[in-house]
Design a protein around this motif. Sequence first.
Motif, mmCIF file in Angstrom:
data_model
loop_
_atom_site.group_PDB
_atom_site.id
_atom_site.type_symbol
_atom_site.label_atom_id
_atom_site.label_comp_id
_atom_site.label_asym_id
_atom_site.label_seq_id
_atom_site.Cartn_x
_atom_site.Cartn_y
_atom_site.Cartn_z
ATOM 1 N N LEU A 6 0.841 -1.206 0.000
ATOM 2 C CA LEU A 6 0.000 0.000 0.000
ATOM 3 C C LEU A 6 0.873 1.253 0.000
ATOM 4 O O LEU A 6 1.989 1.243 0.511
ATOM 5 N N PRO A 7 0.346 2.354 -0.530
ATOM 6 C CA PRO A 7 1.065 3.635 -0.406
ATOM 7 C C PRO A 7 1.206 4.024 1.072
ATOM 8 O O PRO A 7 0.416 3.591 1.925
ATOM 9 N N ASP A 8 2.187 4.842 1.348
ATOM 10 C CA ASP A 8 2.511 5.203 2.738
ATOM 11 C C ASP A 8 1.317 5.749 3.514
ATOM 12 O O ASP A 8 1.067 5.340 4.645
ATOM 13 N N ARG A 9 0.568 6.691 2.929
ATOM 14 C CA ARG A 9 -0.548 7.296 3.652
ATOM 15 C C ARG A 9 -1.636 6.269 3.952
ATOM 16 O O ARG A 9 -2.205 6.246 5.044
ATOM 17 N N GLN A 10 -1.944 5.399 2.991
ATOM 18 C CA GLN A 10 -2.962 4.375 3.224
ATOM 19 C C GLN A 10 -2.507 3.419 4.320
ATOM 20 O O GLN A 10 -3.288 3.055 5.204
ATOM 21 N N GLU A 51 -5.723 14.552 13.043
ATOM 22 C CA GLU A 51 -4.853 15.473 13.781
ATOM 23 C C GLU A 51 -3.390 15.045 13.673
ATOM 24 O O GLU A 51 -2.516 15.867 13.433
ATOM 25 N N ARG A 52 -3.134 13.751 13.828
ATOM 26 C CA ARG A 52 -1.746 13.258 13.760
ATOM 27 C C ARG A 52 -1.148 13.424 12.364
ATOM 28 O O ARG A 52 0.033 13.726 12.234
ATOM 29 N N LEU A 53 -1.954 13.177 11.335
ATOM 30 C CA LEU A 53 -1.425 13.248 9.974
ATOM 31 C C LEU A 53 -1.553 14.633 9.356
ATOM 32 O O LEU A 53 -1.032 14.877 8.270
ATOM 33 N N GLY A 54 -2.274 15.522 10.019
ATOM 34 C CA GLY A 54 -2.430 16.880 9.513
ATOM 35 C C GLY A 54 -3.325 16.956 8.290
ATOM 36 O O GLY A 54 -3.065 17.739 7.366
ATOM 37 N N SER A 92 -11.810 8.630 3.526
ATOM 38 C CA SER A 92 -11.652 8.151 2.150
ATOM 39 C C SER A 92 -10.368 7.337 1.989
ATOM 40 O O SER A 92 -10.352 6.347 1.252
ATOM 41 N N THR A 93 -9.315 7.715 2.684
ATOM 42 C CA THR A 93 -8.058 6.975 2.597
ATOM 43 C C THR A 93 -8.210 5.581 3.184
ATOM 44 O O THR A 93 -7.759 4.592 2.600
ATOM 45 N N VAL A 94 -8.880 5.475 4.328
ATOM 46 C CA VAL A 94 -9.108 4.164 4.943
ATOM 47 C C VAL A 94 -9.989 3.314 4.024
ATOM 48 O O VAL A 94 -9.710 2.130 3.808
ATOM 49 N N SER A 95 -11.016 3.920 3.460
ATOM 50 C CA SER A 95 -11.913 3.192 2.569
ATOM 51 C C SER A 95 -11.163 2.658 1.355
ATOM 52 O O SER A 95 -11.317 1.487 0.979
ATOM 53 N N ARG A 96 -10.331 3.499 0.741
ATOM 54 C CA ARG A 96 -9.558 3.063 -0.426
ATOM 55 C C ARG A 96 -8.547 1.980 -0.049
ATOM 56 O O ARG A 96 -8.343 1.021 -0.804
ATOM 57 N N ALA A 97 -7.927 2.107 1.109
ATOM 58 C CA ALA A 97 -6.933 1.117 1.541
ATOM 59 C C ALA A 97 -7.586 -0.243 1.796
ATOM 60 O O ALA A 97 -7.056 -1.278 1.388
ATOM 61 N N VAL A 98 -8.736 -0.241 2.448
ATOM 62 C CA VAL A 98 -9.446 -1.498 2.711
ATOM 63 C C VAL A 98 -9.895 -2.125 1.403
ATOM 64 O O VAL A 98 -9.766 -3.343 1.198
#
Length: 161
Positions: free
Chosen positions: A100-104, A123-126, A134-140
Amino acid sequence: MIRRGPALLRTARRLTADAAEAEDLLQTALVKTYLAWDRIHDRAALDGYVRRAMVNTQISWWRRRRLEVYPAAEPPDRPVEDCTRRSELRDSLYRALRRLPDRQRATLVLRYYEDLSEAEIAERLGVSVGTVKSTVSRAVARLRGDTDLGRDFPSPRGYPP
């Protein structure tokens, strides 16, 4: 400290072989932390202090228990749990996460491993909460579509692949 409870309990669970023993271990470590409260100068290191107390307590319990176990003339007949499947799953999931990409990967780890809320992750990732969702949804979705992960481990009955 209360909001860190689930993460600390997961650490205790990894140190013990039993969920009830993990709860006892965490409770004992929290009591030790409370008793040493005046000696803890860096409140930011409180999480590490509790984890270290858990490790030290578990080692102490293990040593005490080791003295209570005596060898028998014949070993008892007990089935041994086969952890091969769990290890293979962990390895396959690790490889899938690495693809997976780093952010995902970061959002999945923070959401499901560290059990943080979407607002805490944002908050942690800014980033915004919507971006986290959306990032969690795409990663899953990407993990579900990972052919290497799906090939090794078919979906359980009742769950779509």
